[in-house]
Write an enzyme that holds these catalytic residues in place. Structure first.
Site, short mmCIF file in Angstrom:
data_model
loop_
_atom_site.label_atom_id
_atom_site.label_comp_id
_atom_site.label_asym_id
_atom_site.label_seq_id
_atom_site.Cartn_x
_atom_site.Cartn_y
_atom_site.Cartn_z
N GLU A 42 0.85 -1.19 0.00
CA GLU A 42 0.00 0.00 0.00
C GLU A 42 0.89 1.25 0.00
OE1 GLU A 42 -3.93 1.45 2.53
OE2 GLU A 42 -2.34 0.36 3.57
N LYS A 112 -10.28 0.63 -2.04
CA LYS A 112 -10.37 0.15 -0.66
C LYS A 112 -11.73 0.49 -0.05
CE LYS A 112 -7.77 0.54 3.70
NZ LYS A 112 -6.59 1.22 4.31
N CYS A 148 -5.10 -3.57 3.24
CA CYS A 148 -4.79 -3.23 4.62
C CYS A 148 -5.95 -3.49 5.59
CB CYS A 148 -4.30 -1.79 4.70
SG CYS A 148 -3.33 -1.46 6.21
#
Length: 267
Positions: A42, A112, A148
């Site tokens: 990321e 995301k 994440c």
């Protein structure tokens, strides 16, 4: 067998050129291996910085960063999951993973969904959440995408399994307080256990690619990038150093396991 190169980085904040050259050099150093998939963390091109997110986003094509990745994919004949970049679409910013195939073509992207807004995190103040899970067909198999903090949401991974994912890629910049970074064993154990559980519960390979090292006076990233089998075996693991880990995986294993135990069809 599918060869995976998983690049753990300490990205330099606000220095895209240095970070992209670092990626190129690490791939070159490992080019003697069979590489079918390269995974980046990321924020690999920007580092973790509100300023770079707001001032230097890429456009909907991925801009200069993804154009650079496309050239690497063609040169080294590999698929690349390009960690994440900040993508600007109209007046919104997204934390986006771009996936590039061996021909240097963008074959999909994932924005995301679960943003980090806790314990000092303010991602939601800058970034708009995505709203669609993504599984892509590559020449190596079906690849699911997450970023994440998605790891804290088991049903996200369950959905990817239901969509047919045989391998899930998780670029991360997993943040811990600096005082924990100085004595990180418990944090590492938690991190490894959580990721092994996601792989085992859903019977897919999981490639976890993290940032590493301190990036401010009070926060650091955990490192501990991983390649995990569907049976929760750790096939490769990094510690805190900036380096690449490598493993060859057999995607026939999750295909076989799911015929024996249809986890993807169970609620």
């Amino acid at each position: 067998m599918v060869g995976i190169l998983n690049i753990q980085m300490k990205s330099v904040i606000n220095n895209k050129h240095t970070n992209l050259e670092k990626v190129k050099n690490i791939i070159e150093q490992n080019s003697d291996k069979k590489i079918d998939l390269v995974v980046l963390p990321e924020f690999f091109s920007s580092g973790i910085s509100d300023m770079s997110f707001k001032n230097y986003p890429e456009d909907e094509t991925g801009g200069e960063t993804i154009n650079f990745i496309k050239e690497l994919a063609k040169k080294y004949n590999t698929n690349i999951v390009a960690g994440s970049v900040i993508e600007k679409s109209k007046d919104k910013l997204f934390n986006t993973t771009f996936v590039v195939n061996r021909n240097g073509e963008t074959v999909g992207k994932y924005r995301k969904i679960h943003l980090y807004n806790y314990m000092g995190g303010n991602e939601g103040e800058l970034i708009t959440a995505g709203d669609e899970e993504v599984v892509l067909d590559l020449d190596i198999g079906k690849i699911g995408l997450a970023i994440c903090f998605d790891i804290r949401y088991p049903m996200h991974f369950k959905k990817l399994a239901k969509m047919g994912a045989e391998l899930v890629v998780l670029p991360t910049a997993w943040i811990i307080p600096t005082e924990i970074y100085e004595n990180p064993e418990a944090a590492q154990e938690m991190w490894i256990s959580m990721n092994r559980t996601r792989a085992y519960d859903n019977m897919f390979y999981l490639v976890v690619c993290n940032q590493t090292g301190k990036f401010s006076s009070d926060r650091a990233t955990l490192g501990t990038s991983l390649i995990i089998s569907p049976t929760a075996e750790i096939l490769a693991r990094a510690d805190f150093e900036q380096n690449a880990i490598y493993s060859q995986i057999d995607l026939n294993i999750p295909r076989l396991l799911k015929t024996c135990y249809p986890i993807a069809n169970m609620d």
